[in-house]
Design a protein around this motif. Structure first.
Motif, PDB file in Angstrom:
ATOM      1  N   THR A  92       0.842  -1.180   0.000  1.00 52.99           N
ATOM      2  CA  THR A  92       0.000   0.000   0.000  1.00 52.99           C
ATOM      3  C   THR A  92       0.884   1.238   0.000  1.00 52.99           C
ATOM      4  O   THR A  92       2.037   1.186   0.457  1.00 52.99           O
ATOM      5  N   THR A  93       0.348   2.357  -0.464  1.00 50.50           N
ATOM      6  CA  THR A  93       1.052   3.637  -0.366  1.00 50.50           C
ATOM      7  C   THR A  93       0.380   4.552   0.655  1.00 50.50           C
ATOM      8  O   THR A  93       0.856   5.644   0.923  1.00 50.50           O
ATOM      9  N   GLU A  94      -0.722   4.108   1.221  1.00 47.32           N
ATOM     10  CA  GLU A  94      -1.525   4.960   2.091  1.00 47.32           C
ATOM     11  C   GLU A  94      -1.215   4.727   3.571  1.00 47.32           C
ATOM     12  O   GLU A  94      -0.932   3.607   3.991  1.00 47.32           O
ATOM     13  N   PRO A  97      -4.849   2.610   4.831  1.00 55.03           N
ATOM     14  CA  PRO A  97      -5.316   1.842   3.678  1.00 55.03           C
ATOM     15  C   PRO A  97      -6.654   1.142   3.906  1.00 55.03           C
ATOM     16  O   PRO A  97      -7.143   1.035   5.038  1.00 55.03           O
ATOM     17  N   SER A 142     -11.357  -0.084   6.463  1.00 54.97           N
ATOM     18  CA  SER A 142     -10.293   0.925   6.376  1.00 54.97           C
ATOM     19  C   SER A 142      -9.625   1.138   7.727  1.00 54.97           C
ATOM     20  O   SER A 142     -10.288   1.133   8.772  1.00 54.97           O
ATOM     21  N   ARG A 180       3.535  -0.679   3.910  1.00 49.99           N
ATOM     22  CA  ARG A 180       3.441   0.625   3.258  1.00 49.99           C
ATOM     23  C   ARG A 180       4.764   0.984   2.615  1.00 49.99           C
ATOM     24  O   ARG A 180       5.831   0.863   3.238  1.00 49.99           O
ATOM     25  N   ARG A 199      -5.267   5.772 -12.825  1.00 51.79           N
ATOM     26  CA  ARG A 199      -4.667   5.501 -11.508  1.00 51.79           C
ATOM     27  C   ARG A 199      -4.619   4.001 -11.253  1.00 51.79           C
ATOM     28  O   ARG A 199      -3.621   3.473 -10.734  1.00 51.79           O
ATOM     29  N   TYR A 203      -1.142   2.001 -10.436  1.00 55.25           N
ATOM     30  CA  TYR A 203      -0.953   1.153  -9.251  1.00 55.25           C
ATOM     31  C   TYR A 203      -0.636  -0.284  -9.662  1.00 55.25           C
ATOM     32  O   TYR A 203       0.241  -0.937  -9.087  1.00 55.25           O
ATOM     33  N   HIS A 210      -3.343  -2.848  -2.894  1.00 51.64           N
ATOM     34  CA  HIS A 210      -4.513  -2.375  -2.170  1.00 51.64           C
ATOM     35  C   HIS A 210      -5.150  -1.140  -2.807  1.00 51.64           C
ATOM     36  O   HIS A 210      -6.387  -1.037  -2.844  1.00 51.64           O
ATOM     37  N   GLU A 211      -4.358  -0.220  -3.345  1.00 50.00           N
ATOM     38  CA  GLU A 211      -4.939   0.939  -4.014  1.00 50.00           C
ATOM     39  C   GLU A 211      -5.500   0.570  -5.386  1.00 50.00           C
ATOM     40  O   GLU A 211      -6.502   1.146  -5.820  1.00 50.00           O
ATOM     41  N   LYS A 214      -8.858  -1.020  -4.527  1.00 49.36           N
ATOM     42  CA  LYS A 214      -9.791  -0.012  -4.024  1.00 49.36           C
ATOM     43  C   LYS A 214     -10.309   0.876  -5.160  1.00 49.36           C
ATOM     44  O   LYS A 214     -11.520   1.135  -5.253  1.00 49.36           O
ATOM     45  N   THR A 215      -9.414   1.318  -6.036  1.00 46.46           N
ATOM     46  CA  THR A 215      -9.806   2.196  -7.139  1.00 46.46           C
ATOM     47  C   THR A 215     -10.784   1.495  -8.071  1.00 46.46           C
ATOM     48  O   THR A 215     -11.815   2.060  -8.453  1.00 46.46           O
TER      49      THR A 215
END
Length: 255
Positions: A92-94, A97, A142, A180, A199, A203, A210-211, A214-215
């Motif tokens: 993940t980058t968040e 997440p 989340s 992360r 996006r 990713y 995970h992104e 999610k997107t």
């Protein structure tokens, strides 16, 4: 007279030819065939770190949970190094997440369900009860704003369903690792101006599971009848060997 008859026959033949050309239908699957197939290739787990381990499916033989198909499933890439060793993990980058799961049990079962997040030292840093959805389907969970995932740190998560009110049997559960990471500055700049589908592709290309999930799930939920997002969703889950749940509905989101 012969000239007029020849012209009439020629004109009639021309119209028939044109009608046949205009009546030729377009291929039924032409739109689907134009959709670019997606596939997720997860980056290998760092050799310098312990194997993630984990459990992608919540087996029906655990505890008193009834046998269901599909089973409780974590929407996360996994590898099977041996018949008894499974590694479940994603990047993940968040800082906060979102993780997704297929939940086969509905609200009327009243099974206590919980999500737990641990740090690298196995300390529980977040635990919350999860409300079961009205019907089986995909749920998202989340990490809250007061819990921040540090960069380059691994965290272990669990989703448990306790079907035994007497606590005599262990719960059914899935388990994995989330880490992360940061992306290259050029990639980060591209994300700022990219459309949702762009996006998703970015990713995907950078191994950020995970992104990407999610997107695409948000696009799928906003327009469930869109053929492109339908096909990409199916392709994405098939690429990580979860094709058996690809047609299940998105039913609930948890904060």
């Amino acid at each position: 007279m012969k000239i007029l008859l020849s012209l009439a026959i020629g004109y009639t033949s021309f119209l028939v030819g044109q009608t046949l050309v205009l009546a030729t239908p377009a291929p039924v699957n032409s739109t689907i065939n134009q959709i670019k197939k997606v596939s997720f290739n997860p980056p290998p787990a760092p050799a310098s770190e312990p194997p993630p381990g984990g459990r992608v499916r919540g087996g029906a033989k655990r505890g008193l949970c009834p046998s269901v198909q599909p089973q409780l499933t974590a929407l996360v890439p996994y590898t099977e190094d041996t018949p008894t060793v499974t590694n479940v993990w994603g990047l993940t980058t968040e800082a906060h997440p979102t993780l997704m799961f297929y939940m086969p049990y509905a609200r009327n079962s009243a099974y206590p369900t919980a999500f737990v997040l641990q740090d690298q030292e196995s300390n529980s840093i977040y635990q919350t009860a999860i409300a079961l959805p009205a019907k089986p389907g995909f749920i998202s969970i989340s990490v809250p704003q007061n819990i921040t995932l540090a960069v380059n740190k691994r965290y272990r998560w669990f989703l448990t369903v306790d079907c035994d009110p007497q606590k005599d049997s262990p719960p059914t559960y899935v388990e994995g690792v989330i880490k992360r990471v940061t992306l290259d500055k050029k990639v980060t700049e591209k994300l700022k101006t990219a459309t949702p589908l762009q996006r998703f592709d970015i990713y995907l290309q950078n191994g950020i599971w995970h992104e990407a999930l999610k997107t695409l799930s948000q696009l799928h939920q906003e327009n469930p009848k869109n053929r492109e997002t339908q096909q990409k969703w199916k392709d994405l889950l098939t690429s990580i060997r979860l094709e058996d749940i690809a047609s299940q509905p998105l039913v609930s989101s948890q904060p």
